[in-house]
Design an enzyme around this catalytic site. Structure first.
Site, PDB file in Angstrom:
ATOM      1  N   SER A  76       0.869  -0.927   0.124  1.00 31.24           N
ATOM      2  CA  SER A  76       0.095   0.418  -0.038  1.00 31.24           C
ATOM      3  C   SER A  76       1.332   1.022  -0.068  1.00 31.24           C
ATOM      4  CB  SER A  76      -0.684   0.184   1.465  1.00 31.24           C
ATOM      5  OG  SER A  76      -1.537  -1.594   1.492  1.00 31.24           O
TER       6      SER A  76
HETATM    7  N1  SAH Z   1       0.032  -6.103   4.124  1.00 26.98           N
HETATM    8  C1  SAH Z   1       0.468  -5.312   2.908  1.00 26.98           C
HETATM    9  C2  SAH Z   1       0.314  -5.445   1.398  1.00 26.98           C
HETATM   10  C3  SAH Z   1      -0.721  -6.179   1.247  1.00 26.98           C
HETATM   11  S1  SAH Z   1      -1.364  -6.669  -0.354  1.00 26.98           S
HETATM   12  C4  SAH Z   1       1.694  -4.946   2.853  1.00 26.98           C
HETATM   13  O1  SAH Z   1       2.157  -4.361   4.201  1.00 26.98           O
HETATM   14  O2  SAH Z   1       2.426  -4.743   1.748  1.00 26.98           O
HETATM   15  C5  SAH Z   1      -2.814  -7.430   0.323  1.00 26.98           C
HETATM   16  C6  SAH Z   1      -2.734  -9.538   0.628  1.00 26.98           C
HETATM   17  O3  SAH Z   1      -3.132  -9.984   0.903  1.00 26.98           O
HETATM   18  C7  SAH Z   1      -2.019  -9.974  -1.101  1.00 26.98           C
HETATM   19  O4  SAH Z   1      -0.431 -10.677  -0.644  1.00 26.98           O
HETATM   20  C8  SAH Z   1      -2.529 -11.464  -0.725  1.00 26.98           C
HETATM   21  O5  SAH Z   1      -1.813 -12.440  -1.037  1.00 26.98           O
HETATM   22  C9  SAH Z   1      -3.326 -11.209   0.113  1.00 26.98           C
HETATM   23  N2  SAH Z   1      -4.796 -11.490   0.298  1.00 26.98           N
HETATM   24  C10 SAH Z   1      -5.833 -11.581  -0.810  1.00 26.98           C
HETATM   25  N3  SAH Z   1      -6.356 -12.672   0.347  1.00 26.98           N
HETATM   26  C11 SAH Z   1      -6.034 -13.747   1.277  1.00 26.98           C
HETATM   27  C12 SAH Z   1      -6.558 -13.735   1.765  1.00 26.98           C
HETATM   28  N4  SAH Z   1      -8.023 -14.765   1.981  1.00 26.98           N
HETATM   29  N5  SAH Z   1      -5.614 -14.237   3.153  1.00 26.98           N
HETATM   30  C13 SAH Z   1      -4.666 -13.792   3.205  1.00 26.98           C
HETATM   31  N6  SAH Z   1      -3.938 -13.294   2.720  1.00 26.98           N
HETATM   32  C14 SAH Z   1      -4.828 -12.559   2.076  1.00 26.98           C
END
Ligand code: SAH
Length: 225
Positions: A76
């Site tokens: 993000s």
């Molecule tokens: N928090 C992260 C941003 C992640 S983007 C940061 O600090 O950079 C969103 C993330 O959610 C992705 O890595 C994706 O693979 C994960 N995601 C999507 N659906 C999910 C689920 N059901 N359980 C766990 N992770 C999930």
């Protein structure tokens, strides 16, 4: 050109924090206040964001924008990360669940502010990479699990705070169940093109109250059937 060193990154990190503060000031009408919690800004000033992006993007890690981390996912924008952390408002003695670890940046920021962070990531490779990066940093109060975080992480529940960094139409019921009375969940809610960053508070009696903040754009919370 020579590569950037830690001193360069430290200056860029200070600038990132200043830009976040300007962004918050510009959004003061929407946010209802002009400043984010100083503890959140200080935490963002400490976490080396350039270690939580793919190596080839390290030089642009401190720009106030999202960046690709592979698998069609993004880390993000720093302002959104700061705002979500501010809205979550974790206290030093609290336990936080994060859903969507990515490469672990948000988890590292949360771990600066809370006692313990448990984070669930559905993409195995990302979870592995995040674990490596957090270990290298010496962050000892973060646990990561591979799995569908929409089911929460029952073993460590209830949580004081839950942050979901992927979007869904509604908050998963397992997460609401695993939130303690008096706890708070922050999550982008809504369809792909119209998500709203939402804060859900659970009062002592278990009643839920939602408040909507900014329009945002996150990748979807994937669910395993
Ligand atoms: N928090 C992260 C941003 C992640 S983007 C940061 O600090 O950079 C969103 C993330 O959610 C992705 O890595 C994706 O693979 C994960 N995601 C999507 N659906 C999910 C689920 N059901 N359980 C766990 N992770 C999930």
């Amino acid at each position: 050109m020579k590569p950037m060193d830690e001193q360069h990154f430290a200056i860029l990190r200070r600038h990132m924090v200043e830009v976040i503060a300007i962004h918050a000031d510009l959004m003061s009408d929407e946010l209802g206040r002009a400043k984010l919690d100083g503890r959140v800004l200080a935490a963002m000033g400490r976490v080396p964001r350039h270690l939580f992006v793919p190596l080839e993007l390290a030089a642009v890690a401190y720009h106030d924008g999202p960046l690709p981390i592979g698998f069609d996912k993004t880390i993000s924008q720093p302002f959104i990360c700061a705002l979500m952390t501010d809205l979550l408002a974790p206290e030093p003695d609290e336990v936080v669940l994060e859903v969507g670890t990515g490469l672990g940046y948000q988890a590292a920021v949360l771990a600066e502010l809370a006692a313990r962070v448990w984070s669930v990531e559905i993409v195995e490779e990302l979870a592995g990479e995040a674990g490596l990066r957090l270990r290298r940093l010496g962050a000892s109060n973060i646990g990561i699990r591979i799995g569908d975080g929409s089911r929460g992480w029952a073993e460590h529940a209830p949580y004081d705070r839950i942050m979901v960094t992927a979007a869904a139409d509604n908050p998963p019921s397992a997460l609401l169940d695993q939130l303690r009375p008096g706890g708070r969940l922050v999550m982008p809610l809504g369809p792909a093109d119209a998500q709203i960053l939402t804060v859900i508070d659970k009062d002592a009696a278990g009643t839920l109250y939602a408040r909507e903040f900014l329009p945002v754009r996150f990748s979807r919370l994937e669910t395993v059937l």
